[in-house]
Design a protein around this motif. Structure first.
Motif, PDB file in Angstrom:
ATOM      1  N   ALA A 240     -39.901 -36.676  37.768  1.00  0.00           N
ATOM      2  CA  ALA A 240     -39.289 -36.049  38.939  1.00  0.00           C
ATOM      3  C   ALA A 240     -40.340 -35.763  40.008  1.00  0.00           C
ATOM      4  CB  ALA A 240     -38.578 -34.759  38.533  1.00  0.00           C
ATOM      5  N   GLY A 241     -41.492 -35.260  39.594  1.00  0.00           N
ATOM      6  CA  GLY A 241     -42.558 -35.008  40.559  1.00  0.00           C
ATOM      7  C   GLY A 241     -43.075 -36.288  41.182  1.00  0.00           C
ATOM      8  N   ALA A 242     -43.193 -37.358  40.371  1.00  0.00           N
ATOM      9  CA  ALA A 242     -43.681 -38.640  40.884  1.00  0.00           C
ATOM     10  C   ALA A 242     -42.709 -39.253  41.882  1.00  0.00           C
ATOM     11  CB  ALA A 242     -43.926 -39.601  39.730  1.00  0.00           C
ATOM     12  N   LEU A 243     -41.425 -38.928  41.745  1.00  0.00           N
ATOM     13  CA  LEU A 243     -40.410 -39.457  42.648  1.00  0.00           C
ATOM     14  C   LEU A 243     -40.157 -38.521  43.835  1.00  0.00           C
ATOM     15  CD1 LEU A 243     -37.859 -40.788  39.987  1.00  0.00           C
ATOM     16  CD2 LEU A 243     -39.349 -42.164  41.452  1.00  0.00           C
ATOM     17  N   ASP A 244     -41.048 -37.570  44.026  1.00  0.00           N
ATOM     18  CA  ASP A 244     -40.947 -36.620  45.147  1.00  0.00           C
ATOM     19  C   ASP A 244     -39.667 -35.793  45.095  1.00  0.00           C
ATOM     20  OD1 ASP A 244     -43.378 -37.523  46.174  1.00  0.00           O
ATOM     21  OD2 ASP A 244     -42.398 -39.094  47.342  1.00  0.00           O
ATOM     22  N   ALA A 245     -39.212 -35.490  43.883  1.00  0.00           N
ATOM     23  CA  ALA A 245     -38.033 -34.640  43.705  1.00  0.00           C
ATOM     24  C   ALA A 245     -38.301 -33.691  42.544  1.00  0.00           C
ATOM     25  CB  ALA A 245     -36.793 -35.492  43.434  1.00  0.00           C
ATOM     26  N   PRO A 246     -39.288 -32.809  42.700  1.00  0.00           N
ATOM     27  CA  PRO A 246     -39.741 -31.994  41.566  1.00  0.00           C
ATOM     28  C   PRO A 246     -38.643 -31.128  40.965  1.00  0.00           C
ATOM     29  CG  PRO A 246     -40.594 -31.141  43.653  1.00  0.00           C
ATOM     30  CD  PRO A 246     -39.988 -32.463  43.949  1.00  0.00           C
ATOM     31  N   LEU A 247     -38.680 -31.044  39.628  1.00  0.00           N
ATOM     32  CA  LEU A 247     -37.794 -30.168  38.874  1.00  0.00           C
ATOM     33  C   LEU A 247     -38.643 -29.120  38.169  1.00  0.00           C
ATOM     34  CD1 LEU A 247     -35.330 -32.649  37.087  1.00  0.00           C
ATOM     35  CD2 LEU A 247     -34.755 -31.074  38.935  1.00  0.00           C
ATOM     36  N   SER A 248     -38.075 -27.973  37.934  1.00  0.00           N
ATOM     37  CA  SER A 248     -38.775 -26.957  37.147  1.00  0.00           C
ATOM     38  C   SER A 248     -38.803 -27.403  35.683  1.00  0.00           C
ATOM     39  CB  SER A 248     -38.060 -25.618  37.266  1.00  0.00           C
ATOM     40  OG  SER A 248     -36.792 -25.682  36.619  1.00  0.00           O
ATOM     41  N   LEU A 281     -26.957 -39.079  36.271  1.00  0.00           N
ATOM     42  CA  LEU A 281     -26.243 -38.841  37.528  1.00  0.00           C
ATOM     43  C   LEU A 281     -25.508 -37.504  37.488  1.00  0.00           C
ATOM     44  CD1 LEU A 281     -25.350 -39.922  40.289  1.00  0.00           C
ATOM     45  CD2 LEU A 281     -23.400 -40.988  39.141  1.00  0.00           C
ATOM     46  N   VAL A 282     -24.727 -37.283  36.431  1.00  0.00           N
ATOM     47  CA  VAL A 282     -23.900 -36.068  36.355  1.00  0.00           C
ATOM     48  C   VAL A 282     -24.767 -34.820  36.205  1.00  0.00           C
ATOM     49  CG1 VAL A 282     -22.124 -34.871  35.035  1.00  0.00           C
ATOM     50  CG2 VAL A 282     -21.933 -37.333  35.426  1.00  0.00           C
ATOM     51  N   ALA A 283     -25.649 -34.839  35.181  1.00  0.00           N
ATOM     52  CA  ALA A 283     -26.473 -33.652  34.939  1.00  0.00           C
ATOM     53  C   ALA A 283     -27.526 -33.473  36.018  1.00  0.00           C
ATOM     54  CB  ALA A 283     -27.134 -33.760  33.557  1.00  0.00           C
ATOM     55  N   GLY A 284     -28.092 -34.582  36.506  1.00  0.00           N
ATOM     56  CA  GLY A 284     -29.126 -34.485  37.518  1.00  0.00           C
ATOM     57  C   GLY A 284     -28.635 -33.857  38.804  1.00  0.00           C
ATOM     58  N   VAL A 285     -27.453 -34.239  39.249  1.00  0.00           N
ATOM     59  CA  VAL A 285     -26.894 -33.675  40.479  1.00  0.00           C
ATOM     60  C   VAL A 285     -26.648 -32.175  40.312  1.00  0.00           C
ATOM     61  CG1 VAL A 285     -24.873 -33.691  41.985  1.00  0.00           C
ATOM     62  CG2 VAL A 285     -25.924 -35.847  41.296  1.00  0.00           C
ATOM     63  N   VAL A 286     -26.137 -31.785  39.145  1.00  0.00           N
ATOM     64  CA  VAL A 286     -25.899 -30.358  38.880  1.00  0.00           C
ATOM     65  C   VAL A 286     -27.205 -29.564  38.953  1.00  0.00           C
ATOM     66  CG1 VAL A 286     -25.217 -28.711  37.091  1.00  0.00           C
ATOM     67  CG2 VAL A 286     -23.823 -30.734  37.512  1.00  0.00           C
ATOM     68  N   GLY A 288     -29.840 -30.329  40.749  1.00  0.00           N
ATOM     69  CA  GLY A 288     -30.498 -30.347  42.039  1.00  0.00           C
ATOM     70  C   GLY A 288     -31.050 -31.682  42.499  1.00  0.00           C
ATOM     71  N   LEU A 289     -30.876 -32.753  41.714  1.00  0.00           N
ATOM     72  CA  LEU A 289     -31.342 -34.071  42.136  1.00  0.00           C
ATOM     73  C   LEU A 289     -30.268 -34.755  42.986  1.00  0.00           C
ATOM     74  CD1 LEU A 289     -32.907 -35.480  38.831  1.00  0.00           C
ATOM     75  CD2 LEU A 289     -34.126 -34.522  40.794  1.00  0.00           C
ATOM     76  N   ASP A 290     -30.698 -35.555  43.957  1.00  0.00           N
ATOM     77  CA  ASP A 290     -29.715 -36.376  44.656  1.00  0.00           C
ATOM     78  C   ASP A 290     -29.410 -37.603  43.796  1.00  0.00           C
ATOM     79  OD1 ASP A 290     -31.496 -38.758  45.590  1.00  0.00           O
ATOM     80  OD2 ASP A 290     -32.592 -36.983  46.255  1.00  0.00           O
ATOM     81  N   GLU A 291     -28.302 -38.268  44.080  1.00  0.00           N
ATOM     82  CA  GLU A 291     -27.824 -39.349  43.223  1.00  0.00           C
ATOM     83  C   GLU A 291     -28.823 -40.507  43.101  1.00  0.00           C
ATOM     84  OE1 GLU A 291     -23.976 -40.457  44.591  1.00  0.00           O
ATOM     85  OE2 GLU A 291     -23.012 -38.619  43.860  1.00  0.00           O
ATOM     86  N   PRO A 292     -29.389 -41.024  44.211  1.00  0.00           N
ATOM     87  CA  PRO A 292     -30.347 -42.122  44.066  1.00  0.00           C
ATOM     88  C   PRO A 292     -31.557 -41.759  43.206  1.00  0.00           C
ATOM     89  CG  PRO A 292     -29.614 -41.947  46.341  1.00  0.00           C
ATOM     90  CD  PRO A 292     -29.115 -40.735  45.631  1.00  0.00           C
ATOM     91  N   THR A 293     -32.066 -40.536  43.347  1.00  0.00           N
ATOM     92  CA  THR A 293     -33.223 -40.123  42.559  1.00  0.00           C
ATOM     93  C   THR A 293     -32.868 -40.023  41.083  1.00  0.00           C
ATOM     94  OG1 THR A 293     -34.130 -38.891  44.433  1.00  0.00           O
ATOM     95  CG2 THR A 293     -34.966 -38.338  42.256  1.00  0.00           C
ATOM     96  N   ALA A 294     -31.681 -39.522  40.769  1.00  0.00           N
ATOM     97  CA  ALA A 294     -31.254 -39.414  39.376  1.00  0.00           C
ATOM     98  C   ALA A 294     -31.186 -40.793  38.719  1.00  0.00           C
ATOM     99  CB  ALA A 294     -29.895 -38.721  39.298  1.00  0.00           C
ATOM    100  N   ILE A 295     -30.617 -41.777  39.421  1.00  0.00           N
ATOM    101  CA  ILE A 295     -30.530 -43.131  38.866  1.00  0.00           C
ATOM    102  C   ILE A 295     -31.909 -43.761  38.783  1.00  0.00           C
ATOM    103  CG2 ILE A 295     -29.514 -45.414  39.152  1.00  0.00           C
ATOM    104  CD1 ILE A 295     -27.571 -43.167  38.412  1.00  0.00           C
ATOM    105  N   ALA A 296     -32.730 -43.535  39.797  1.00  0.00           N
ATOM    106  CA  ALA A 296     -34.095 -44.086  39.786  1.00  0.00           C
ATOM    107  C   ALA A 296     -34.890 -43.535  38.597  1.00  0.00           C
ATOM    108  CB  ALA A 296     -34.807 -43.760  41.086  1.00  0.00           C
ATOM    109  N   MET A 297     -34.679 -42.272  38.259  1.00  0.00           N
ATOM    110  CA  MET A 297     -35.370 -41.681  37.117  1.00  0.00           C
ATOM    111  C   MET A 297     -34.952 -42.363  35.822  1.00  0.00           C
ATOM    112  SD  MET A 297     -35.557 -37.670  36.059  1.00  0.00           S
ATOM    113  CE  MET A 297     -36.094 -37.265  37.728  1.00  0.00           C
ATOM    114  N   SER A 298     -33.662 -42.627  35.677  1.00  0.00           N
ATOM    115  CA  SER A 298     -33.188 -43.332  34.491  1.00  0.00           C
ATOM    116  C   SER A 298     -33.801 -44.731  34.398  1.00  0.00           C
ATOM    117  CB  SER A 298     -31.659 -43.439  34.519  1.00  0.00           C
ATOM    118  OG  SER A 298     -31.179 -44.206  33.429  1.00  0.00           O
TER     119      SER A 298
END
Length: 330
Positions: A240-248, A281-286, A288-298
């Motif tokens: 998540a941090g590498a994709l510029d969408a950091p998660l706790s 996609l489902v859990a990531g959006v809940v 705080g991730l946007d949809e493209p970032t969630a799929i990119a992470m997968s």
């Protein structure tokens, strides 16, 4: 009749694979495939190397756990067999359980007796499932910490849906009525490919029965697998941090637990095709991730799996060639 049953199973697996791939394409298209690719480009070679290193750490922990349950096999052999198992599961395991059988076969090539490899592999898998149950419950608690206790009713529903299939799988491995057909399946597959000793079923059954009585080993194996599951959460936090969408760390734990629980519940879908993407996609959006970032992470995790699968399969192939060469000489 047997051929018809086999054809029916193959048809079901093919349908599951097609449905999974269709779901994966649909999820990616929904998120916007060009945007997904653009986000994925943020992940450089160094980041992929770090993801792979963290995954290798998980493989080492799982190898130590398997080593605890074996007799006559070295730690190196057990870790290599686990490496093969994960690689086969990521690439060639169209039939559920083929990755596990590949790992058991690899362990025999690396020095273990076939019966001990199969029996210890079954108990190791059961402790891995038990550790995943604990990990999933920890993920649900983490989800509550992120979303707040107002979502308690939803969290309870998620916990029940996520944990129940894992609990049933674990109880199945503990039940002799279910465990015996599992061992017969392992024996039949190995014999079909000419990979097993004739005494495998008896020795494997004795190994499983003895290990279930050894509580210190069971506890140690479960703890090691739980540590390996925690490393999967660390990989999501890093990605998540590498994709510029950091998660706790808490959100990363929740996301990892829910995604892996979804894959475990729908294990019949080869490679978790579509299941993993939908989970992200489902859990990531809940979380705080946007949809493209969630799929990119997968997709990043799938790239990692493919990179590690190639040397794992080469290692397995080299071991098979060495075994065949030694048999010819004998």
């Amino acid at each position: 009749m047997r051929d018809a049953a086999m054809l029916n199973r193959r048809t079901q697996l093919s349908l599951a694979l097609v449905a999974g791939l269709a779901l994966a394409v649909a999820v990616a298209a929904h998120a916007g495939l060009p945007t997904v690719i653009e986000v994925l480009r943020r992940l450089g070679v160094a980041e992929l190397a770090w993801l792979s290193a963290l995954q290798l750490g998980s493989v080492l922990l799982c190898g130590i756990a398997w080593w605890i349950f074996t007799t006559g096999a070295s730690l190196t052999a057990c870790t290599a067999a686990r490496f093969v198992r994960d690689g086969a599961s990521s690439v060639v395991a169209i039939i559920p359980g083929m990755g596990e059988i590949a790992g058991m076969r690899a362990l025999t090539l690396f020095g273990a007796r076939a019966g001990n490899a199969a029996g210890s592999g079954v108990v190791d898998l059961a402790t891995e499932i038990l550790a995943q149950i604990i990990f999933t419950l920890a993920g649900v608690v983490a989800l509550l910490a992120v979303l707040g206790w107002a979502e308690l009713d939803h969290a309870v529903g998620i916990a029940a849906a996520s944990v129940l299939p894992l609990v049933l799988a674990y109880l199945g491995f503990r039940s002799p009525r279910i465990r015996k057909p599992v061992m017969r399946f392992v024996t039949r597959v190995e014999r079909h490919f000419g990979l097993a000793e004739w005494g495998l079923g008896v020795e494997a059954g004795r190994t499983v029965a003895a290990l279930w009585q050894d509580r210190p080993r069971l506890a140690a194996g479960t703890l090691l697998h739980f540590a390996a599951w925690l490393l999967s959460a660390a990989q999501i936090w890093f990605a998540a941090g590498a994709l510029d969408a950091p998660l706790s760390p808490t959100a990363s734990l929740a996301l990892a637990a829910l995604v892996h629980a979804a894959r475990g519940a729908l294990f019949v879908v080869p490679w978790g095709a579509g299941v993993q993407e939908a989970g992200f996609l489902v859990a990531g959006v809940v979380l705080g991730l946007d949809e493209p970032t969630a799929i990119a992470m997968s997709l990043a995790l799938r790239v990692r799996d493919t990179l590690l699968a190639l040397p794992a399969l080469l290692l397995w192939g080299a071991a098979e060639l060495r075994e065949a060469w030694m048999a010819r000489r004998a």
